[in-house]
Every structure is written in C-alpha cells, then in structure tokens.
Design a protein around this motif. Structure first.
Motif, PDB file in Angstrom:
ATOM      1  N   PRO A 299     142.626  25.668 110.031  1.00  0.00           N
ATOM      2  CA  PRO A 299     143.870  24.983 110.404  1.00  0.00           C
ATOM      3  C   PRO A 299     144.130  23.736 109.559  1.00  0.00           C
ATOM      4  N   GLU A 300     143.070  23.043 109.183  1.00  0.00           N
ATOM      5  CA  GLU A 300     143.226  21.836 108.371  1.00  0.00           C
ATOM      6  C   GLU A 300     143.776  22.179 106.987  1.00  0.00           C
ATOM      7  N   GLU A 301     143.255  23.249 106.385  1.00  0.00           N
ATOM      8  CA  GLU A 301     143.746  23.645 105.066  1.00  0.00           C
ATOM      9  C   GLU A 301     145.193  24.120 105.145  1.00  0.00           C
ATOM     10  N   ALA A 302     145.497  24.890 106.161  1.00  0.00           N
ATOM     11  CA  ALA A 302     146.864  25.394 106.303  1.00  0.00           C
ATOM     12  C   ALA A 302     147.851  24.250 106.500  1.00  0.00           C
ATOM     13  N   ALA A 303     147.450  23.253 107.294  1.00  0.00           N
ATOM     14  CA  ALA A 303     148.340  22.120 107.540  1.00  0.00           C
ATOM     15  C   ALA A 303     148.579  21.300 106.281  1.00  0.00           C
ATOM     16  N   ALA A 304     147.568  21.226 105.402  1.00  0.00           N
ATOM     17  CA  ALA A 304     147.672  20.413 104.188  1.00  0.00           C
ATOM     18  C   ALA A 304     148.265  21.174 103.013  1.00  0.00           C
ATOM     19  N   TYR A 305     148.434  22.475 103.139  1.00  0.00           N
ATOM     20  CA  TYR A 305     148.886  23.298 102.013  1.00  0.00           C
ATOM     21  C   TYR A 305     150.333  22.959 101.638  1.00  0.00           C
ATOM     22  N   ASP A 306     150.577  22.835 100.335  1.00  0.00           N
ATOM     23  CA  ASP A 306     151.916  22.520  99.829  1.00  0.00           C
ATOM     24  C   ASP A 306     152.644  23.834  99.517  1.00  0.00           C
ATOM     25  N   PHE A 307     153.411  24.330 100.479  1.00  0.00           N
ATOM     26  CA  PHE A 307     154.134  25.582 100.299  1.00  0.00           C
ATOM     27  C   PHE A 307     155.302  25.383  99.334  1.00  0.00           C
ATOM     28  N   SER A 308     155.460  26.314  98.411  1.00  0.00           N
ATOM     29  CA  SER A 308     156.645  26.311  97.550  1.00  0.00           C
ATOM     30  C   SER A 308     157.858  26.715  98.391  1.00  0.00           C
ATOM     31  N   PRO A 309     159.076  26.458  97.900  1.00  0.00           N
ATOM     32  CA  PRO A 309     160.257  26.882  98.668  1.00  0.00           C
ATOM     33  C   PRO A 309     160.242  28.374  98.998  1.00  0.00           C
ATOM     34  N   MET A 310     159.823  29.207  98.053  1.00  0.00           N
ATOM     35  CA  MET A 310     159.782  30.643  98.306  1.00  0.00           C
ATOM     36  C   MET A 310     158.713  30.975  99.349  1.00  0.00           C
ATOM     37  N   GLU A 311     157.557  30.309  99.254  1.00  0.00           N
ATOM     38  CA  GLU A 311     156.504  30.530 100.236  1.00  0.00           C
ATOM     39  C   GLU A 311     156.942  30.049 101.620  1.00  0.00           C
ATOM     40  N   ARG A 312     157.627  28.913 101.670  1.00  0.00           N
ATOM     41  CA  ARG A 312     158.094  28.390 102.954  1.00  0.00           C
ATOM     42  C   ARG A 312     159.082  29.347 103.601  1.00  0.00           C
ATOM     43  N   GLU A 313     159.935  29.947 102.796  1.00  0.00           N
ATOM     44  CA  GLU A 313     160.884  30.927 103.338  1.00  0.00           C
ATOM     45  C   GLU A 313     160.143  32.125 103.925  1.00  0.00           C
ATOM     46  N   PHE A 314     159.115  32.579 103.202  1.00  0.00           N
ATOM     47  CA  PHE A 314     158.317  33.697 103.714  1.00  0.00           C
ATOM     48  C   PHE A 314     157.628  33.316 105.023  1.00  0.00           C
ATOM     49  N   VAL A 315     157.024  32.132 105.066  1.00  0.00           N
ATOM     50  CA  VAL A 315     156.305  31.685 106.266  1.00  0.00           C
ATOM     51  C   VAL A 315     157.250  31.586 107.455  1.00  0.00           C
ATOM     52  N   ASP A 316     158.435  31.018 107.230  1.00  0.00           N
ATOM     53  CA  ASP A 316     159.387  30.889 108.333  1.00  0.00           C
ATOM     54  C   ASP A 316     159.771  32.263 108.866  1.00  0.00           C
ATOM     55  N   GLY A 317     159.986  33.224 107.967  1.00  0.00           N
ATOM     56  CA  GLY A 317     160.319  34.572 108.402  1.00  0.00           C
ATOM     57  C   GLY A 317     159.163  35.237 109.124  1.00  0.00           C
ATOM     58  N   TRP A 318     157.947  35.015 108.610  1.00  0.00           N
ATOM     59  CA  TRP A 318     156.762  35.620 109.226  1.00  0.00           C
ATOM     60  C   TRP A 318     156.533  35.058 110.630  1.00  0.00           C
ATOM     61  N   LEU A 319     156.606  33.750 110.754  1.00  0.00           N
ATOM     62  CA  LEU A 319     156.326  33.127 112.047  1.00  0.00           C
ATOM     63  C   LEU A 319     157.423  33.403 113.077  1.00  0.00           C
ATOM     64  N   SER A 320     158.620  33.759 112.615  1.00  0.00           N
ATOM     65  CA  SER A 320     159.676  34.092 113.569  1.00  0.00           C
ATOM     66  C   SER A 320     159.345  35.360 114.348  1.00  0.00           C
ATOM     67  N   ASN A 321     158.396  36.136 113.824  1.00  0.00           N
ATOM     68  CA  ASN A 321     157.982  37.369 114.498  1.00  0.00           C
ATOM     69  C   ASN A 321     156.640  37.213 115.195  1.00  0.00           C
ATOM     70  N   VAL A 322     156.087  36.008 115.214  1.00  0.00           N
ATOM     71  CA  VAL A 322     154.838  35.732 115.914  1.00  0.00           C
ATOM     72  C   VAL A 322     155.176  34.968 117.189  1.00  0.00           C
ATOM     73  N   ILE A 323     154.917  35.569 118.324  1.00  0.00           N
ATOM     74  CA  ILE A 323     155.178  34.905 119.595  1.00  0.00           C
ATOM     75  C   ILE A 323     154.057  33.890 119.827  1.00  0.00           C
ATOM     76  N   HIS A 324     154.395  32.616 119.853  1.00  0.00           N
ATOM     77  CA  HIS A 324     153.350  31.609 120.000  1.00  0.00           C
ATOM     78  C   HIS A 324     153.872  30.410 120.771  1.00  0.00           C
ATOM     79  N   GLY A 325     152.940  29.700 121.381  1.00  0.00           N
ATOM     80  CA  GLY A 325     153.276  28.538 122.185  1.00  0.00           C
ATOM     81  C   GLY A 325     152.353  28.444 123.374  1.00  0.00           C
ATOM     82  N   THR A 326     152.827  27.822 124.437  1.00  0.00           N
ATOM     83  CA  THR A 326     152.049  27.762 125.662  1.00  0.00           C
ATOM     84  C   THR A 326     152.008  29.148 126.296  1.00  0.00           C
ATOM     85  N   SER A 327     151.183  29.296 127.315  1.00  0.00           N
ATOM     86  CA  SER A 327     151.088  30.600 127.966  1.00  0.00           C
ATOM     87  C   SER A 327     152.423  31.023 128.569  1.00  0.00           C
ATOM     88  N   ASP A 328     153.173  30.074 129.123  1.00  0.00           N
ATOM     89  CA  ASP A 328     154.479  30.412 129.688  1.00  0.00           C
ATOM     90  C   ASP A 328     155.446  30.861 128.597  1.00  0.00           C
TER      91      ASP A 328
END
Length: 375
Positions: A299-328
């Motif tokens: 988690p520390e490496e992921a938080a510090a990683y400098d995503f390029s604009p193209m990588e950030r776009e991919f990550v945003d799209g990927w995480l939009s399909n990952v259900i995450h948060g509190t249990s509720d």
C-alpha cells in the motif's frame, strides 16, 4: 456437439451441485474466487497459507464455493496449478465446494483434466466443480510453451470439441469404435465396472467461464452453468448474461439457466483504508497491462507511485469496477450489482497486498449480511 450428460452431481444441498441458497440477508449466494496473490516481501508459501485461511473462514461463514483460477508466468499470482491447490484446500475444509475458475482447457489434454478432477472428487466427494475457460491465462509465448505449439488459435477454435471429449472421459461413455473407447479416466466411472467395483455417487459438474459471448452462447446451448468474469470485463456482463439466457436449452444438468459473476470487492473498517488497499491491485494491473508483471505492491508503494495521465485514466476506470469501502458500502454495491445483472450467485475476489486485508474483507462482508458463524 454431443448431448451433455449429467448423472448424479449432487452435493447434498440442492441435488445437482450447482444451484445454491442465499445465506443471511444476501440477495444471492456468495462465493470466493482466490487468485492466491503474492505481495512484495511475501512468499508463495505465505500466499497459499492465506488461501487456506480464506477457505476455512468463508466455509465457516456460509459462503458456497471457493474457486482458484489458472494463471501462468505472473509473479504476483501463485495459482498456476489449480488441481494441486484444491487438493491442499480439500484437506483443510469439510463442506465448502471447491473448484476451478477456471482451468484453461486448451492448455491441457482433456484426459489429464478428467484424471485430475476425478482424483479431487475422490478426495472431496460431492463438492468439486470443474470450471473451464478457453483463454490461455497468460501471454502468447507462455501459452506456446505450455502447449508445445505456436498454433494458439487452434486451441480456442477447437474448444467445443475438446469440451465434448473431456465430458466423455468424465462419464466414461465414448461410443464403440471410437479411438478412445478403451481409454478410461481413473479415478472415474470405469472402476464401477471392475469385479466388486462400486460406482461413485458424484462427478464434478462442468461450468463454462467467459468474458465475452462465445462461452455464454455455448453454455446456453449445452444447458450448462455459466460463470462470467465481470471483475475484468464489466462492459460485457449484461450482454453475455442475456445471450446465455436467450440461448439456454434444458439439459440433463440444468432445467433452467444458472449464472454466477466474478466480482472484485474489498471491504475495510473505513473508506480510506479500503481505497489504500485496492490501489495496490490497480497498480499491479497497470504493470501487467504494460508488460511489467510483478509481485503485488505494498500500500505504501502504491500510494507513493507517480501515475502518468494515461495510467491514472486506466486506474480510475479499473477502480470504478471494484466495489470497495466500508462493509455497508460494499453490501450496497453488491446488492445493486445482483439486481442489475440478475446473477444467480456472486463470486467475490478480494485483491490486496496482504492476507490480513483480504481476510478482514470477507469477514466484514459476512457480517454485513448476517451470515452464520461456525456454519
């Protein structure tokens, strides 16, 4: 293709080993897809031990299945040999169904798969599933090394024929005159025909897996259960499920469609921690998609990683399909997904760097739905 034969594939719960009943307040039955991920600073041994812990935890909380998927040449995924892993999990569990999500059929001779899963069925009678895919589960060069051939398209194109051959080995019913009529998958039905032999009451039900329409149509045509990879092909989920249901023909296995979908979901004690954990999987996918597969970053490496604009776009799209948060929040997301897709079962995969986060996620989801303890 030949008619699919079923036989008694029951597990004592639903009569066919396929259908399941939702526990607690869950909208549909919940199951687990484990990629046996290996994080930086951790070993494959630790990852496999975590797999055992996840299987034991989810069995105790009323999850229906624990499946592992075949992947190759990926340092961060230790599930290259599903049958071996499932044998290990079988020794540590009693009730949860165990299966492949999936074995990549073009990578193997059908007889070998029939023997492996016949052996698993003998180890854990009535609780083994055989999920099959037609993709290689890796890159082209690794697939060629697995198959000892660079004619990779042949494997996908021949999938229906390979499937028919595998099922005939499982049922031991090649017709007289067939080149394989005198060849038997052991353990298997042939042992019942030997003097003093007793027929096993079960054989693993076959599932077809897919991320597009090909396997959806084939599963429907053959009257088989279908598992769709929503966790990495969300845009195709509803069209594929519609195609499966529209093309479904009743068989000796199923009289009505039954579809589960793989779902990427991770619950944590607060939203920030959930985001912190799922970002590790997103960075891992960035590296995989750009030809740099490796161990799951911390988690520390992921938080510090400098995503390029193209990588950030991919990550945003990927995480939009990952259900995450509190249990509720995760419960709400899973409820909505089940309603939108009409899936008969949700198979949850929790990708994160460490085993503790994944175990905590399954515990929180079980609590959110009031799943039983010590089931």
């Amino acid at each position: 293709m030949d008619e699919i034969r079923g036989g008694n594939t029951g597990d004592g719960t639903d009569g066919d080993g396929i259908r399941a009943t939702a526990a607690g307040t869950a909208p549909v039955p919940l199951s687990v897809l484990d990629l046996v991920t290996v994080g930086q600073g951790r070993t494959a041994t630790q990852a496999l031990r975590t797999g055992v812990e996840i299987a034991k935890l989810t069995e105790s909380r009323g999850f229906h299945r624990y499946w592992v998927a075949e992947h190759h040449s990926m340092p961060g995924v230790a599930s290259s040999s599903p049958a071996v892993i499932l044998a290990h999990i079988a020794a540590h569990t009693d009730r949860i169904r165990l299966g492949s999500g999936g074995v990549m059929l073009p990578n193997h001779a059908p007889l070998v798969i029939a023997e492996q899963f016949g052996t698993l069925e003998a180890m854990a009678p009535g609780r083994v599933d055989l999920g099959l895919g037609r993709a290689p589960g890796t890159d082209g060069a690794t697939a060629a090394a697995l198959r000892r051939s660079d004619r990779l398209n042949d494997g996908a194109d021949d999938f229906p024929q390979q499937l028919s051959e595998l099922i005939r080995f499982l049922d031991d019913d090649f017709p007289d005159g067939h080149p394989y009529a005198r060849i038997h998958a052991v353990p298997g039905p042939v042992q019942a025909t030997a003097p003093g032999g007793v027929q096993s009451a079960h054989r693993p039900p076959v599932w077809l897996l897919g991320s597009s329409g090909f396997s959806a149509r084939l599963a429907g045509t053959l009257g088989l259960p279908f598992a769709f990879a929503h966790h990495f092909s969300a845009q195709n989920t509803i069209p594929a499920l519609d195609l499966y249901r529209d093309s479904f023909r009743p068989s000796a296995v199923l009289d009505a469609p039954y579809a589960l979908i793989g779902v990427s979901a991770l619950a944590a004690d607060d939203e920030r921690e959930a985001r912190r954990q799922v970002l590790t999987g997103a960075l891992s996918m960035v590296r995989l998609r750009t030809g740099r597969p490796g161990l799951i970053p911390s988690p520390e490496e992921a938080a510090a990683y400098d995503f390029s604009p193209m990588e950030r776009e991919f990550v945003d799209g990927w995480l939009s399909n990952v259900i995450h948060g509190t249990s509720d929040e995760v419960r709400t997301g899973l409820d909505d997904l089940a309603k939108r897709t009409g899936a008969d079962e949700l198979m949850i995969t929790a990708n994160a760097h460490g085993g503790d986060a994944r175990l905590r996620s399954y515990e929180l989801i079980a609590d959110a739905y009031g799943l039983p303890r010590g089931a």
